[in-house]
Motif scaffolding. Sequence first.
Motif, short mmCIF file in Angstrom:
data_model
loop_
_atom_site.label_atom_id
_atom_site.label_comp_id
_atom_site.label_asym_id
_atom_site.label_seq_id
_atom_site.Cartn_x
_atom_site.Cartn_y
_atom_site.Cartn_z
N ILE A 54 31.28 58.23 34.02
CA ILE A 54 31.81 56.95 33.58
C ILE A 54 33.02 56.66 34.47
N ALA A 55 32.94 55.60 35.23
CA ALA A 55 34.03 55.28 36.14
C ALA A 55 34.66 53.96 35.74
N SER A 56 35.86 53.72 36.19
CA SER A 56 36.48 52.45 35.84
C SER A 56 37.49 52.04 36.90
N ASP A 57 37.76 50.76 36.92
CA ASP A 57 38.75 50.27 37.86
C ASP A 57 39.39 49.03 37.26
N THR A 58 40.66 48.80 37.60
CA THR A 58 41.36 47.64 37.03
C THR A 58 41.64 46.61 38.13
N ASP A 59 42.37 45.57 37.75
CA ASP A 59 42.79 44.53 38.71
C ASP A 59 41.65 43.68 39.23
N PHE A 60 40.85 43.21 38.30
CA PHE A 60 39.84 42.23 38.66
C PHE A 60 40.22 40.89 38.03
N CYS A 61 39.69 39.83 38.58
CA CYS A 61 39.87 38.52 37.93
C CYS A 61 38.53 37.79 37.95
N ILE A 90 36.13 38.86 41.06
CA ILE A 90 36.77 39.13 42.34
C ILE A 90 37.86 40.17 42.10
N ARG A 91 38.13 41.01 43.09
CA ARG A 91 39.28 41.91 42.96
C ARG A 91 40.56 41.09 43.13
N ASN A 92 41.55 41.36 42.29
CA ASN A 92 42.82 40.64 42.37
C ASN A 92 43.37 40.61 43.78
N SER A 93 43.27 41.76 44.47
CA SER A 93 43.87 41.87 45.80
C SER A 93 43.20 40.91 46.79
N GLU A 94 41.94 40.56 46.54
CA GLU A 94 41.23 39.64 47.41
C GLU A 94 41.64 38.19 47.16
N PHE A 95 42.12 37.94 45.94
CA PHE A 95 42.30 36.55 45.50
C PHE A 95 43.80 36.29 45.33
N ARG A 150 40.83 33.86 35.08
CA ARG A 150 41.40 34.90 34.22
C ARG A 150 41.76 36.11 35.06
N ARG A 151 42.94 36.66 34.78
CA ARG A 151 43.35 37.86 35.51
C ARG A 151 43.26 39.06 34.55
N ASN A 152 43.66 40.23 35.03
CA ASN A 152 43.76 41.42 34.18
C ASN A 152 42.45 41.85 33.54
N LEU A 153 41.39 41.85 34.32
CA LEU A 153 40.14 42.38 33.81
C LEU A 153 39.91 43.79 34.39
N ALA A 154 39.25 44.61 33.61
CA ALA A 154 38.88 45.94 34.09
C ALA A 154 37.36 46.04 34.10
N MET A 155 36.84 46.84 35.01
CA MET A 155 35.40 47.08 35.08
C MET A 155 35.13 48.54 34.72
N ILE A 156 34.14 48.74 33.90
CA ILE A 156 33.73 50.10 33.56
C ILE A 156 32.27 50.25 33.97
N GLU A 182 41.88 44.53 30.41
CA GLU A 182 42.47 45.82 30.79
C GLU A 182 43.05 46.57 29.60
N GLU A 183 43.58 45.80 28.68
CA GLU A 183 44.23 46.37 27.49
C GLU A 183 43.33 47.40 26.78
N GLY A 184 42.03 47.17 26.75
CA GLY A 184 41.14 48.05 25.99
C GLY A 184 40.51 49.18 26.80
N LEU A 185 41.00 49.37 28.04
CA LEU A 185 40.30 50.29 28.95
C LEU A 185 40.24 51.73 28.45
N GLU A 186 41.40 52.31 28.14
CA GLU A 186 41.40 53.73 27.79
C GLU A 186 40.61 54.00 26.52
N ARG A 187 40.78 53.12 25.53
CA ARG A 187 40.01 53.23 24.27
C ARG A 187 38.51 53.24 24.55
N SER A 188 38.09 52.33 25.42
CA SER A 188 36.66 52.21 25.72
C SER A 188 36.13 53.46 26.40
#
Lengths: 448, 448
Positions: free
Chosen positions: B300-307, B351-356, B380-386, B432-438
Amino acid sequence: MKVAKFGGSSVANATQIKKVCDIIKSDDSRKFVVVSAPGKRNKEDIKVTDLLIELGDTYASGKAYESVFEKIVKRYADIIEELDLPKSLLDEITDSTKKTLESDEPDEIKFDAVKASGEDSSARIVSAYLNKIGIQATYINPKEAGMIVSNQPGNAQILPESFPEINKLRDREGVLVIPGFFGYTANDKLMTFSRGGSDITGSIIAAGVKAELYENFTDVDSVFSVNPNIVENPKEITVLTYKEMRELSYAGFSVFHDEALIPAFQEKIPVCIKNTNNPSAPGTMIVAEKEQNGNCVVGIASDTDFCSLYVEKYLMNREVGFGRKLLQILEDEHVSFEHVPSGIDDMSVIIRNSEFTPEKETRVVERIQQELQVNTLKIRRNLAMIMVVGEGMKSTIGIISKATNAFAEANVNIEMVNQGSSEVSIMFGIEEEGLERSIRSLYKAFFG
Amino acid sequence: MKVAKFGGSSVANATQIKKVCDIIKSDDSRKFVVVSAPGKRNKEDIKVTDLLIELGDTYASGKAYESVFEKIVKRYADIIEELDLPKSLLDEITDSTKKTLESDEPDEIKFDAVKASGEDSSARIVSAYLNKIGIQATYINPKEAGMIVSNQPGNAQILPESFPEINKLRDREGVLVIPGFFGYTANDKLMTFSRGGSDITGSIIAAGVKAELYENFTDVDSVFSVNPNIVENPKEITVLTYKEMRELSYAGFSVFHDEALIPAFQEKIPVCIKNTNNPSAPGTMIVAEKEQNGNCVVGIASDTDFCSLYVEKYLMNREVGFGRKLLQILEDEHVSFEHVPSGIDDMSVIIRNSEFTPEKETRVVERIQQELQVNTLKIRRNLAMIMVVGEGMKSTIGIISKATNAFAEANVNIEMVNQGSSEVSIMFGIEEEGLERSIRSLYKAFFG
């Protein structure tokens, strides 16, 4: 003031037309009436519009068209006779159809006019019968109504300048009966909307006169939450939002012509689906906004005949423009796509089978291989899409979990999930084989 | 014959280099050794590569660079002294770095050469120490190895003609020690791979010499099934397929440089992740194909900073080319995207935040509004992908249901699901807020 639109089954014969006129009579505010061409009287019957298409084709090919013509005349003759309307009305309709058929217009234009004559005749008959039972009614030709459309035979679009003209109909006396399905270009050429376009006419009139309600009379008491051919006696939907309706229509809910409601939507006019054969039933209301209650899923729709085009290429996600180039190839070949689920090194495009003919497939596959140098390219046919629809779903935790459990219980593998853009639907792609099982299981989960 | 690659922590100081040389000594088949530049000796330390980047920047800006230079020399001096290697080796390294810094090459080219000197020095030191402990070893410069790359400073790509040249290294005697991270153009200019590129060198050498195994030594016993900063003592992965590894790397698994393994993959060379500090642990094997056993989810992998960029337009799905035009605008502004979930009248681009960046956002938003006439546009900013990853998942009924249940149990709303293209992963978008819980809930569901 209300706009009431009656579909083909509501004007299929004299008995039905009497019901229609009773409905109009029972409510003074039903001022604008839009009618379809006579539909099927029984399962084996042929719709008048289909006969008219056959007539146009036969005439154009130079073959003997008289027997088809007679069949059409017979339909009108039966209705007019049973409604005890003057024989002169039949002559008027017959002459007008013949004149249209023999005109000097190019085939494409002529076809549209022949096709549209079914609605036109319905409107003349309904108007005459209303007057006969003591209701002041006038047949209004779409040209007179001010319905100006784009020059696209068979797929005309209403032009914005129509609406102020249509609004003037409010000042006319009595009931106005308008044939559905067509309008006129600025150069006075008759053009039809896409098939099922009487719903479009009703919606345009409702928007133009700023109706308090657009009533759409058909042959069902209401919209069902799921296809009744798959689930017995499914729950009826009492209130739907525009967005929910549009998503349901997309995936196989055929109550409505897909795009028909948009003019009414834009003016925020509520729409009611009602039954000509049971007008006292409340029907299904379609509104701009509704209050959220417990179950935020309102319907489950589905459609078959999709295919997927899968491409895989190492490092695809680093290649700026890959996705755009793939879609460009499809656009060049006039293939419109439905969804684009993507992985890291792969991407799928979901397309309707009808869009992706074998000839187009050959060209698209060749171009993808030449221009995009993919490592893998696979095409799968026979996919079905299932849509779970409901406002408020997006912010309700656990909806997707409930849905995916239902698929697992039905022993169906989910090939594709598309959630994340629409706020009112989640779409699942599966093999067609598992469709009915899945729908039943989803219904049980959300409505059982 | 095996290729063994040692990362920065494995050559950070003399103690580590001794471990590296013991590992090489313990297995005769470890003929090809690829090394990184010295990494951090402790949490507060600075990697030699970062010092070299600072050196290049400082020198180019005309400021006093001597103190950075001294820091770098000190790192090598400590290592050489502790390994009891001749002082002449330090002089050789120091002179070479200075010469590179003062060369007449354009800045871009010079930077690459300065950056790469860390790996080059490591290789010289390891080779010298191997000889000192009685193992015949030779330092091989990438030019001598035949590593010909494209003319892209900082992002060089290996050219196919390199592989037959590299293959000839098989005939050389003894252990060959090759610095990672760079190659040479056909015109003899040194070019580095992207950051973390020693993994790339190892993979290229393994592919070129057709190694039986590519060992990648790092500082962990194996790859974990989930981020150990979120879940304590997570399960170790014993076998991974290439595809699984690539998907995991994409979403935050930093054991590997994202693209590094591709040359090895193409030759179907198995890869083993091992620990320099515990070489007897079996590590994680990465292979082309594996047998399926019970649990088909491996990680299970995850990354943050998507929009997400959301657009909505009436009848979008009838507009051939809409999706392509949207992606074209992003491409024109050099914004690469990750996913494109779509509804009927709406479409989102992830999109990744860094790209946008805010500047790109302004231009993109302006162009979308002008050129596509959308009804709604939201960012929308502050999305995480799992990402839930595992071969065989696609054909296992109930996996997505298990995953979505885990989100519901963690009380996390799923904003986006992308399944349907990749056969080895399902991707979920959440706030992003729910990432660790998920992640914890998913781990429990699949491994608990």
